[in-house]
Design a protein around this motif. Structure first.
Motif, mmCIF file in Angstrom:
data_model
loop_
_atom_site.group_PDB
_atom_site.id
_atom_site.type_symbol
_atom_site.label_atom_id
_atom_site.label_comp_id
_atom_site.label_asym_id
_atom_site.label_seq_id
_atom_site.Cartn_x
_atom_site.Cartn_y
_atom_site.Cartn_z
ATOM 1 N N HIS A 3 0.841 -1.191 0.000
ATOM 2 C CA HIS A 3 0.000 0.000 0.000
ATOM 3 C C HIS A 3 0.880 1.246 0.000
ATOM 4 O O HIS A 3 2.068 1.196 0.303
ATOM 5 N N GLY A 4 0.282 2.357 -0.329
ATOM 6 C CA GLY A 4 1.011 3.617 -0.377
ATOM 7 C C GLY A 4 0.080 4.744 -0.770
ATOM 8 O O GLY A 4 -1.149 4.593 -0.785
ATOM 9 N N VAL A 5 0.663 5.897 -1.111
ATOM 10 C CA VAL A 5 -0.114 7.070 -1.517
ATOM 11 C C VAL A 5 -0.310 7.026 -3.020
ATOM 12 O O VAL A 5 0.657 7.016 -3.789
ATOM 13 N N LEU A 6 -1.566 6.998 -3.446
ATOM 14 C CA LEU A 6 -1.911 6.994 -4.854
ATOM 15 C C LEU A 6 -2.506 8.347 -5.254
ATOM 16 O O LEU A 6 -3.057 9.069 -4.415
ATOM 17 N N ASP A 7 -2.373 8.691 -6.523
ATOM 18 C CA ASP A 7 -2.905 9.931 -7.096
ATOM 19 C C ASP A 7 -2.203 11.151 -6.515
ATOM 20 O O ASP A 7 -1.267 11.030 -5.721
ATOM 21 N N ARG A 8 -2.677 12.327 -6.917
ATOM 22 C CA ARG A 8 -2.013 13.570 -6.516
ATOM 23 C C ARG A 8 -3.026 14.609 -6.048
ATOM 24 O O ARG A 8 -4.227 14.496 -6.278
ATOM 25 N N GLY A 9 -2.487 15.659 -5.414
ATOM 26 C CA GLY A 9 -3.309 16.786 -4.993
ATOM 27 C C GLY A 9 -4.436 16.379 -4.068
ATOM 28 O O GLY A 9 -4.254 15.576 -3.155
ATOM 29 N N ASP A 10 -5.630 16.950 -4.292
ATOM 30 C CA ASP A 10 -6.766 16.629 -3.431
ATOM 31 C C ASP A 10 -7.350 15.255 -3.733
ATOM 32 O O ASP A 10 -8.290 14.818 -3.067
ATOM 33 N N HIS A 11 -6.792 14.548 -4.756
ATOM 34 C CA HIS A 11 -7.213 13.177 -5.035
ATOM 35 C C HIS A 11 -6.294 12.149 -4.364
ATOM 36 O O HIS A 11 -6.546 10.946 -4.457
ATOM 37 N N ALA A 12 -5.235 12.610 -3.712
ATOM 38 C CA ALA A 12 -4.286 11.692 -3.082
ATOM 39 C C ALA A 12 -4.974 10.882 -1.993
ATOM 40 O O ALA A 12 -5.792 11.403 -1.225
ATOM 41 N N ASN A 13 -4.649 9.593 -1.939
ATOM 42 C CA ASN A 13 -5.269 8.729 -0.945
ATOM 43 C C ASN A 13 -4.370 7.541 -0.655
ATOM 44 O O ASN A 13 -3.491 7.192 -1.445
ATOM 45 N N ILE A 14 -4.603 6.915 0.504
ATOM 46 C CA ILE A 14 -3.901 5.699 0.884
ATOM 47 C C ILE A 14 -4.687 4.509 0.346
ATOM 48 O O ILE A 14 -5.887 4.386 0.599
ATOM 49 N N SER A 15 -4.028 3.644 -0.399
ATOM 50 C CA SER A 15 -4.712 2.487 -0.950
ATOM 51 C C SER A 15 -3.695 1.393 -1.236
ATOM 52 O O SER A 15 -2.484 1.636 -1.223
ATOM 53 N N THR A 16 -4.195 0.198 -1.486
ATOM 54 C CA THR A 16 -3.325 -0.923 -1.833
ATOM 55 C C THR A 16 -3.181 -1.013 -3.346
ATOM 56 O O THR A 16 -4.013 -0.505 -4.096
ATOM 57 N N CYS A 17 -2.132 -1.650 -3.773
ATOM 58 C CA CYS A 17 -1.861 -1.798 -5.196
ATOM 59 C C CYS A 17 -2.737 -2.912 -5.779
ATOM 60 O O CYS A 17 -2.620 -4.080 -5.379
ATOM 61 N N ILE A 18 -3.624 -2.558 -6.677
ATOM 62 C CA ILE A 18 -4.540 -3.504 -7.326
ATOM 63 C C ILE A 18 -5.326 -4.285 -6.271
ATOM 64 O O ILE A 18 -5.475 -5.504 -6.335
ATOM 65 N N SER A 19 -5.803 -3.565 -5.251
ATOM 66 C CA SER A 19 -6.698 -4.126 -4.226
ATOM 67 C C SER A 19 -6.122 -5.367 -3.541
ATOM 68 O O SER A 19 -6.840 -6.329 -3.272
ATOM 69 N N LYS A 20 -4.836 -5.351 -3.274
ATOM 70 C CA LYS A 20 -4.244 -6.456 -2.532
ATOM 71 C C LYS A 20 -4.564 -6.320 -1.046
ATOM 72 O O LYS A 20 -4.802 -5.220 -0.546
ATOM 73 N N ALA A 21 -4.549 -7.420 -0.334
ATOM 74 C CA ALA A 21 -4.804 -7.408 1.108
ATOM 75 C C ALA A 21 -3.488 -7.222 1.857
ATOM 76 O O ALA A 21 -2.446 -7.744 1.451
ATOM 77 N N ILE A 22 -3.547 -6.468 2.952
ATOM 78 C CA ILE A 22 -2.371 -6.265 3.791
ATOM 79 C C ILE A 22 -2.360 -7.375 4.836
ATOM 80 O O ILE A 22 -3.204 -7.416 5.735
ATOM 81 N N ASP A 23 -1.416 -8.289 4.710
ATOM 82 C CA ASP A 23 -1.439 -9.471 5.583
ATOM 83 C C ASP A 23 -0.080 -9.779 6.200
ATOM 84 O O ASP A 23 0.137 -10.895 6.678
ATOM 85 N N ASN A 24 0.867 -8.816 6.202
ATOM 86 C CA ASN A 24 2.165 -9.113 6.809
ATOM 87 C C ASN A 24 2.051 -9.152 8.329
ATOM 88 O O ASN A 24 1.086 -8.646 8.916
ATOM 89 N N GLU A 25 3.046 -9.729 8.975
ATOM 90 C CA GLU A 25 2.972 -10.048 10.391
ATOM 91 C C GLU A 25 2.979 -8.820 11.301
ATOM 92 O O GLU A 25 2.567 -8.901 12.451
ATOM 93 N N PHE A 26 3.416 -7.680 10.801
ATOM 94 C CA PHE A 26 3.484 -6.475 11.633
ATOM 95 C C PHE A 26 2.548 -5.381 11.120
ATOM 96 O O PHE A 26 2.724 -4.215 11.462
ATOM 97 N N SER A 27 1.556 -5.758 10.325
ATOM 98 C CA SER A 27 0.659 -4.763 9.746
ATOM 99 C C SER A 27 -0.182 -4.054 10.801
ATOM 100 O O SER A 27 -0.608 -2.915 10.605
ATOM 101 N N GLY A 28 -0.439 -4.689 11.932
ATOM 102 C CA GLY A 28 -1.259 -4.076 12.973
ATOM 103 C C GLY A 28 -0.657 -2.818 13.557
ATOM 104 O O GLY A 28 -1.374 -1.996 14.145
ATOM 105 N N ASN A 29 0.659 -2.636 13.393
ATOM 106 C CA ASN A 29 1.285 -1.419 13.904
ATOM 107 C C ASN A 29 0.845 -0.179 13.143
ATOM 108 O O ASN A 29 1.020 0.940 13.636
ATOM 109 N N MET A 30 0.281 -0.384 11.954
ATOM 110 C CA MET A 30 -0.292 0.746 11.231
ATOM 111 C C MET A 30 -1.412 1.396 12.036
ATOM 112 O O MET A 30 -1.625 2.607 11.960
ATOM 113 N N ILE A 31 -2.130 0.595 12.809
ATOM 114 C CA ILE A 31 -3.220 1.125 13.635
ATOM 115 C C ILE A 31 -2.659 2.004 14.743
ATOM 116 O O ILE A 31 -3.184 3.084 15.032
#
Length: 349
Positions: A176-204
Motif C-alpha cells: 500500500h502507499g499514496v496513490l494519485d495527486r493533490g486533493d485526489h491523493a489517498n492511501i490504498s493498496t496496489c490492485i486491491s491487494k490485502a495487507i497481511d504481513n505479520e506487523f501490519s497491525g502497527n499501522m493502527i
C-alpha cells in the motif's frame, strides 16, 4: 551546543532537531506533531503542525529566519533562539493548519473508535475554531477492504504517511502507499491487494486519526470504558517484544495495543499474533495499571482522583433574578411583609 526555546535554555547534541529539543524541555513549549514519529526514519515535514519561529539563527549568524520552520526537520544550531508558544505568528499558523486539516475530515467523532485518543481531536481542541469557513463539499472515498484485521476509513485520513513508513521499515513486502495527486491523493493498496504481513497491525498504532482501526475492536466499546494494563508474554515472532497494553472491560480483553509514551508513540512494535489472536487474560502476565496523562479522557472520572464536592443550589439556580416571582408564589425563604400580605389577599400582587 546550547539552544533556547521560549526562554528556556538547553544543551543538545549535534543533529538534534528543534522538536526533539523541545521534547527534552517538555511542557507547553513542545510543538504538536501529526506526521513526525521518532521510531520511524524519515518521518516529519508533511503536516506542518509543528511550525516554530526562529528568532535567532545561531551565534555565527544571528539573523532570524524569515519564514516559520517545521521543527521536526529543522536542526538546532549553537545559540539558536526559538519561539513556540510565545509567538503570535506561530499560534496563528497552527490555527490555520488545523483548519486545513479539518476541511475534509468528517465529523465522525461520535462513532469513531479513535475518539478519546485522537491526536487531531487534541489539536483541534487547542488550536481549532468553533466555526468553519469551508462551504464546498468534502472529498469522499468508497470503502475499501484491505485485509481481515484492519479497517480503512480513507475519508478520515490526513495523509501523514506514517502507515506507509511502518510498512517500509518493518516489512519486506509493502503493498500500500499514496496513490494519485493533490486533493485526489489517498492511501490504498496496489490492485486491491490485502495487507497481511505479520506487523501490519502497527499501522493502527501509528495512525494519529481514525483512518486505520482494529476490526476486532470496532464498535465494541469506547476507550474510556476500558481499563488499560501493562502486560507481556513470551512471543516467538522475530522482532516482537511481547510487551503490550491490554484494554480490559471487567475480565474481558477488548483489544491489545503497543505501549505508548506521552507523545502517543509506541515504545516497541508488536506482531499481529500478540495484537489480534490473544484476547484471553490467561495468555498474558498482567504487570499492573497503565499510567496516562492526567488530562487524558481515559483518566476522567477516575475513582482514584480526589474530587471536590459539588453543591447545586437548585432553587437559586431555577429562580435566579426572579425575586418578584419568588414572592408571588410565597416561598417560605422570602415571606411576605404585612403590606404585601394585604395586597395578596385582595389579589393585587
Amino acid at each position: 551546543m546550547k539552544v533556547t526555546i521560549d526562554g528556556q535554555e538547553i544543551e543538545v547534541e549535534a543533529g538534534t532537531t528543534i522538536l526533539q529539543a523541545a521534547r527534552m524541555i517538555g511542557g507547553e513549549s513542545v510543538p504538536p506533531a501529526m506526521c513526525y514519529y521518532s521510531k520511524l526514519k524519515g518521518s516529519g515535514g508533511k503536516c506542518r503542525c509543528c511550525l516554530v519561529e526562529v528568532a535567532k539563527g545561531s551565534d555565527a549568524d544571528p539573523r532570524p529566519m524569515p519564514k516559520l520552520m517545521a521543527s521536526c526537520v529543522t536542526g538546532c544550531m549553537d545559540g539558536m533562539e526559538i519561539n513556540s508558544k510565545n509567538s503570535d505568528r506561530v499560534r496563528e499558523a497552527r490555527q490555520s493548519v488545523t483548519e486545513f486539516l479539518l476541511i475534509n475530515h468528517p465529523l465522525d467523532c461520535p462513532i469513531c473508535d479513535q475518539a478519546g485518543e485522537c491526536d487531531l481531536q487534541d489539536l483541534s481542541f487547542e488550536h481549532g475554531k468553533s466555526k468553519t469557513r469551508f462551504i464546498e463539499e468534502k472529498r469522499t472515498f468508497e470503502p475499501e477492504d484491505i485485509g481481515p484485521n484492519i479497517q480503512l476509513h480513507m475519508n478520515r485520513c490526513i495523509l501523514c504517511q506514517r502507515c506507509v513508513q511502518v510498512a517500509d521499515q518493518l516489512t519486506d513486502n509493502r503493498v500500500h502507499g499514496v496513490l494519485d495527486r493533490g486533493d485526489h491523493a489517498n492511501i490504498s493498496t496496489c490492485i486491491s491487494k490485502a495487507i497481511d504481513n505479520e506487523f501490519s497491525g502497527n499501522m493502527i498504532d501509528v495512525c494519529p486519526v481514525g483512518a486505520l482501526t482494529d476490526k476486532t475492536f470496532r464498535f465494541k466499546s469506547r476507550v474510556w470504558f476500558n481499563k488499560p494494563f501493562n502486560a507481556h508474554r513470551e512471543c516467538t515472532t522475530p522482532g516482537c517484544c511481547g510487551k503490550t497494553t491490554v484494554w480490559m472491560f471487567g475480565n474481558e480483553i477488548q483489544r491489545v495495543t503497543g505501549r505508548k509514551d506521552q507523545y502517543h508513540e509506541v515504545e516497541d512494535f508488536i506482531c499481529n499474533e500478540c495484537r489480534f489472536d490473544h484476547k484471553d487474560p490467561a495468555d498474558w502476565v498482567i504487570e499492573g495499571p497503565r499510567k496516562f496523562d492526567k488530562d487524558s479522557v481515559i483518566n476522567q472520572n477516575n475513582y482514584t482522583q480526589k474530587l471536590d464536592t459539588v453543591h447545586i443550589a437548585t432553587e437559586e439556580g431555577i429562580l435566579k433574578g426572579r425575586e418578584q416571582d419568588r414572592k408571588k408564589i410565597s416561598m417560605t425563604a422570602i415571606p411576605l411583609n404585612k403590606e404585601e400580605q394585604e395586597e395578596f389577599k385582595n389579589g393585587n400582587l
